[in-house]
Design a protein around this motif. Structure first.
Motif, short mmCIF file in Angstrom:
data_model
loop_
_atom_site.label_atom_id
_atom_site.label_comp_id
_atom_site.label_asym_id
_atom_site.label_seq_id
_atom_site.Cartn_x
_atom_site.Cartn_y
_atom_site.Cartn_z
N GLU A 1 -20.21 12.19 -11.56
CA GLU A 1 -21.76 12.19 -12.46
C GLU A 1 -22.47 13.45 -12.25
OE1 GLU A 1 -25.63 9.35 -13.15
OE2 GLU A 1 -23.75 8.54 -11.69
N GLY A 2 -22.72 13.81 -13.11
CA GLY A 2 -24.13 14.84 -12.95
C GLY A 2 -23.61 16.74 -12.94
N LEU A 3 -22.01 16.68 -13.33
CA LEU A 3 -21.01 17.82 -13.24
C LEU A 3 -20.98 17.62 -15.18
CD1 LEU A 3 -20.14 20.12 -11.18
CD2 LEU A 3 -17.71 18.92 -11.22
N ALA A 4 -21.31 18.84 -15.37
CA ALA A 4 -21.20 19.07 -17.25
C ALA A 4 -19.36 19.54 -17.48
CB ALA A 4 -22.14 19.91 -17.22
N GLN A 5 -19.24 20.39 -17.03
CA GLN A 5 -18.15 21.03 -16.67
C GLN A 5 -17.05 21.39 -15.48
OE1 GLN A 5 -18.91 24.34 -19.04
NE2 GLN A 5 -20.19 25.72 -17.32
N LEU A 6 -15.95 22.05 -15.63
CA LEU A 6 -14.90 21.62 -14.79
C LEU A 6 -14.86 23.57 -14.36
CD1 LEU A 6 -12.81 20.54 -12.89
CD2 LEU A 6 -11.28 20.84 -14.65
N HIS A 7 -15.62 23.71 -12.91
CA HIS A 7 -15.51 25.14 -12.45
C HIS A 7 -14.24 26.24 -12.09
CE1 HIS A 7 -20.44 25.15 -13.88
NE2 HIS A 7 -20.36 24.32 -12.89
N THR A 8 -13.17 24.99 -11.36
CA THR A 8 -12.12 25.40 -11.29
C THR A 8 -10.88 24.86 -12.39
OG1 THR A 8 -13.44 24.98 -8.73
CG2 THR A 8 -10.58 24.95 -8.43
N LEU A 9 -10.49 25.45 -12.48
CA LEU A 9 -9.00 25.44 -12.83
C LEU A 9 -7.88 25.29 -12.27
CD1 LEU A 9 -10.12 27.40 -16.44
CD2 LEU A 9 -10.46 25.28 -15.75
N PRO A 10 -7.01 24.50 -13.00
CA PRO A 10 -5.93 23.67 -11.40
C PRO A 10 -4.85 25.02 -12.37
CG PRO A 10 -5.70 22.44 -13.64
CD PRO A 10 -7.15 23.77 -13.56
N THR A 11 -3.68 25.52 -11.40
CA THR A 11 -2.52 26.95 -11.43
C THR A 11 -1.35 25.67 -11.73
OG1 THR A 11 -3.68 28.27 -10.52
CG2 THR A 11 -1.62 28.19 -10.05
N PHE A 12 -0.48 26.18 -13.06
CA PHE A 12 0.27 25.11 -12.99
C PHE A 12 1.78 25.17 -12.75
CE2 PHE A 12 -2.47 24.12 -15.59
CZ PHE A 12 -2.21 22.41 -15.76
N GLN A 13 2.56 24.32 -11.61
CA GLN A 13 3.82 24.59 -10.96
C GLN A 13 5.10 24.11 -12.10
OE1 GLN A 13 3.29 26.57 -8.05
NE2 GLN A 13 1.64 26.47 -7.60
N VAL A 14 5.54 25.49 -12.18
CA VAL A 14 7.04 24.57 -13.16
C VAL A 14 8.26 25.16 -12.86
CG1 VAL A 14 8.47 25.42 -15.36
CG2 VAL A 14 6.28 26.40 -15.15
N LYS A 15 8.85 24.38 -12.48
CA LYS A 15 10.55 23.70 -12.39
C LYS A 15 11.17 23.91 -13.45
CE LYS A 15 9.19 24.45 -7.95
NZ LYS A 15 9.84 25.39 -6.83
N PHE A 16 12.15 24.79 -12.85
CA PHE A 16 13.94 24.33 -13.88
C PHE A 16 14.76 24.64 -14.09
CE2 PHE A 16 12.39 28.10 -14.85
CZ PHE A 16 13.32 28.79 -14.62
N LYS A 17 16.00 24.07 -14.51
CA LYS A 17 17.58 24.83 -13.26
C LYS A 17 18.84 24.81 -14.52
CE LYS A 17 19.44 22.82 -9.57
NZ LYS A 17 20.06 21.41 -9.10
N ILE A 18 19.23 25.83 -14.67
CA ILE A 18 20.48 26.36 -15.58
C ILE A 18 21.44 26.36 -14.98
CG2 ILE A 18 20.36 27.95 -18.08
CD1 ILE A 18 17.85 28.63 -17.78
N MET A 19 23.01 25.91 -15.14
CA MET A 19 23.56 26.27 -15.15
C MET A 19 24.49 27.05 -16.27
SD MET A 19 23.66 24.50 -12.17
CE MET A 19 25.26 24.19 -11.59
N GLY A 20 25.46 27.78 -15.25
CA GLY A 20 25.98 28.65 -15.89
C GLY A 20 25.77 29.79 -16.40
N VAL A 21 24.87 30.15 -15.96
CA VAL A 21 24.20 31.72 -16.11
C VAL A 21 22.99 32.05 -15.47
CG1 VAL A 21 21.89 31.00 -17.34
CG2 VAL A 21 22.97 32.97 -18.02
N ALA A 22 22.66 33.80 -14.69
CA ALA A 22 22.44 33.61 -14.17
C ALA A 22 21.22 35.07 -14.74
CB ALA A 22 22.91 35.28 -13.05
N LEU A 23 20.09 34.28 -14.82
CA LEU A 23 18.96 35.38 -15.45
C LEU A 23 18.76 36.56 -15.73
CD1 LEU A 23 15.93 32.57 -16.21
CD2 LEU A 23 18.03 32.67 -17.73
#
Length: 373
Positions: A317-339
């Motif tokens: 309450e009293g905070l109009a907007q978000l000043h600190t935005l989050p950082t998104f961490q991404v995970k994945f796995k690919i079998m059979g190929v070296a990127l």
């Protein structure tokens, strides 16, 4: 501790450290030395103990303190690396098992130390025994890579690098001679080798020539700089006003690697001034953990629609907007190929009674993959 500096300099000492599974491995020297040498040795210690104990954490180290002490005593002598090969160490110090633990308790003495030197002590290649038992005449080579990437708020890829290892599982009789070449060796940088690799053939022709240890070992590690594409994209949009923040995160395939992309997850930390969160996804599951981490488990991306996470975050309450935005961490796995695009061109095996079976695999997973909103 995860982001702590690996090298710390004081007026009188140099400290080197790595962090593995909640355990910090620390080395101290009074003289300046190449940091990569110290970090590589600490990584080797962690790998050997993981091989010995099956896993690595504080409780396991406490339960097997005697073996850990004995292994460290053999790996370093008077401040210098000595025996670092797991197969040689296991001939000198038996891995822990129920029988050894019971004998230790009953007799009060360690029953893990061998009564004779390992066979490799008499070999011209100290990482390999002169007599390899139960050799199945097989050799398997795996290329394992981690992709580190950073995408800025404008969606521009500002960093993309691959860190890789060539892992070998060798079960060959006698003292075989192996030669391995890559289809595109010029793409790799910052190469480190197992002691079995002869440096001159690599320096002159980018060919790996070596007599391998028996069993599993890391043949080499490398880095590939400045990759131009990532296999998936993550597009976050956050807009806030009147004490409410609307969230929309879309995930899709940007550069199809030709193999299924598995185990995709996206996570981010909810800002501290969030009172409540109402988030849903059209594919996968969304969980908000006790530490206010939002974990979106996607799995595989379906072919008929792009996964989207959407919802609202209620601000204090009293905070109009978000000043600190989050950082998104991404995970994945690919079998059979070296990127990175690294490919094995040829593997030749000599000095064996018959032609061995040779197997090759590759896999890539996300390392530190960040998307900023």
């Amino acid at each position: 501790m995860v982001d702590a500096m690996q090298v710390v300099v004081s007026p009188t000492h140099y400290l080197f450290q790595i962090y593995r599974n909640g355990v910090t491995f620390l080395a101290c020297t009074q003289v300046e030395m190449p940091p990569l040498m110290a970090i590589e040795f600490l990584s080797r210690v962690a790998d050997v103990l993981t091989d010995y104990l099956g896993d690595l954490n504080e409780d396991i180290i406490k339960d097997n303190f005697v073996i850990v002490y004995q292994v460290l005593d053999e790996m370093m002598d008077n401040g210098f690396p000595l025996t670092t090969e797991p197969n040689i160490l296991k001939e000198m110090i038996a891995p822990p098992n129920i029988v050894n633990k019971m004998l230790n308790v009953v007799t009060g003495k360690s029953s893990t130390l061998g009564s004779k030197l390992p066979d490799a002590a008499a070999s011209f290649v100290p990482w390999r025994s002169t007599v390899v038992k139960d050799a199945s005449n097989e050799v398997y080579v795996n290329i394992v890579e981690e992709l580190d990437a950073c995408v800025n708020r404008q969606g521009v890829l500002v960093k993309c690098e691959a860190y890789g290892e060539v892992q070998v599982n060798c079960s060959l009789p006698g003292v075989p001679e192996l030669t391995m070449s890559f289809a595109n060796p010029t793409i790799i940088n910052d190469v480190t080798f197992h002691p079995c690799v002869r440096f001159r053939p690599w320096e002159s022709n980018q060919v790996l020539s070596f007599v391998p240890p028996d069993g599993k070992f890391k043949l080499m590690s490398y880095r590939v700089k400045k990759l131009k594409k990532t296999p998936i994209y993550v597009k976050p949009q956050l807009t806030s006003d009147s004490g409410n923040c609307r969230v929309s995160v879309m995930v899709g395939i940007r550069n199809d690697p030709g193999k299924p992309i598995d185990s995709i997850t996206v996570q981010f930390q909810l800002p501290p001034l969030i009172v409540s969160a109402d988030l849903t996804a059209n594919h996968g599951t969304v969980d908000i953990l006790a530490d206010k981490t939002c974990l979106w488990t996607i799995g595989q991306i379906p072919k008929d629609r792009a996964p989207v996470l959407s919802g609202n975050l209620r601000l204090e309450e009293g905070l109009a907007q978000l000043h600190t935005l989050p950082t998104f961490q991404v995970k994945f796995k690919i079998m059979g190929v070296a990127l990175s695009g690294l490919q094995i061109d040829k593997l030749e095996v000599k000095s064996t009674p018959s032609a061995p079976y040779k197997g090759f695999r590759a896999q890539t997973q996300a390392g530190k993959y960040e998307v900023r909103s």
